[in-house]
Design an enzyme around this catalytic site. Sequence first.
Site, PDB file in Angstrom:
ATOM      1  CB  SER A   1     -29.514  22.336 119.756  1.00  7.21           C
ATOM      2  OG  SER A   1     -29.001  22.238 118.440  1.00  7.21           O
ATOM      3  CE  LYS A   2     -29.563  30.276 121.793  1.00  7.65           C
ATOM      4  NZ  LYS A   2     -29.110  30.169 123.154  1.00  7.65           N
ATOM      5  NE  ARG A   3     -26.047  21.146 116.169  1.00  7.46           N
ATOM      6  CZ  ARG A   3     -26.494  20.021 115.672  1.00  7.46           C
ATOM      7  NH1 ARG A   3     -26.433  19.804 114.381  1.00  7.46           N
ATOM      8  NH2 ARG A   3     -27.010  19.083 116.453  1.00  7.46           N
TER       9      ARG A   3
END
Length: 484
Positions: A253-255
Amino acid sequence: MTCASLEKACVSASQVVTRFAPSPTGFLHIGGARTALFNWLYARHHGGRFLLRIEDTDKARSTQAAIDAILDGMSWLGLDWDGETYFQSHFAERHAEVAHQLLEAGHAYRCYMTGEELAAARADAERERRPFRIQSPWRERGAGEAPADQPCVIRLKAPREGETVIEDQVQGRVAVQNAELDDFILLRSDGSPTYMLAVVVDDHDMGVTHVVRGDDHLNNAFRQLVIVRAMGWPEPVYGHVPLIHGPDGAKLSKRHGALGVETYRDELGILPEALFNYLLRLGWGHGDDEIIARDDAVSWFDLGHVGRSPSRFDTKKLEHLNAHYIRAADPYRLASLIDHKVEGALRRGLDARDIDLLARAMPQLTPRAKDLNELADGALFLFRPRPLDMDEKASSLLDGDARDLLALVHDALGRLETWDAETSEQAVREVAEARAVKLGQVAQPLRAALTGRATSPGIFDVLALLGREESLARIADQMTRKEN
Ligand code: GLU
């Protein structure tokens, strides 16, 4: 567009043709870039062609900004594609033509089920706790029974018996029971093609021989293969690459760093060759080799060594590769990559002499930087205006008798006839010896005076880079400065 007008893309059967087929609904993220890279490498390895097809049929979600970011990101990574950039939406007529051919050949049928009928069938499946699979009564009904003026879709008549097998180059042999395949829609009631149909038609018309993509498309491959077989077209070779996961094993994910390629370039200061090498190693291996040059990647790449389990995104590895490629890069190229960052921090422009200095400093600066931001940061001392601002640590290096030592160093350096790292080192050593102190006790205040920081490249190299006049002036600034 027909195959004839796709002339460039129509190739002899023996030539490998791969493609990257992104949907321009978002930027070119890490997963997409890796798919593009693997396709590019496979084609280049085999002396084949690598095509780019923008799958822009979802007009509501496709944006020009995303298209630009994809083209830009690929060019930046050096993934050049052959021929023009294809847009799936241009081929809508051809997709409809194939749907009608399937209809005429009895491999598809017009389905007049209404929204209510579909909803009722779905509710039945839910009540009976079985997976919903479309069972249209129109599969068997004759055309004569068709209701007048009622919109219809064209559905594929998927096989119900037996199994469909794919010899996937990455996943190995994968099979699905045909009973699990549904009669999915080929052409919607407004005449627009579905993704499932469009992909198959375009791949065929473009002469694509190898379909390499994320394994989230494996389920689609079985359905697409049914269309390919119904049309009697050559079957492509499939390679479904496991998705990238975060370091914690969860879907990326972006994280975790699932950012657009341009973020790596513009914000994180990553070099394209570092990201190229990193993406290559993300799911593909060549023994223990970590650093793999572009040419070697082309000569070694194959699908057989793509791993079957998801690869984990590892920022540290990317940084490590980036640091390596920064050290290997041409100094003037590096200077041109960071000049705007340096200018931004200094709030002034750099002239040609500044750029020369920046490039000359690279051998000293690059070993200390793992990205271009750190590189730019490390270069600022070269250009800071006098008198230099001392950060806290540098100020503390000027305590005690440091300023007296600086005066002695100033005097010794001022008498030098040649100005280079060796002669200045000799002079500074002599000062330390004369005062019976360790070299560090002289070198550290000198570092503070010359750079305003407690850490910097080797101090004698700094003296050489700054030159006599600037060095002596910076030292003098701190000799006379009051301690605060
Ligand atoms: N357009 C699809 C996507 O971006 C890829 C289709 C394909 O590779 O077959 O996920």
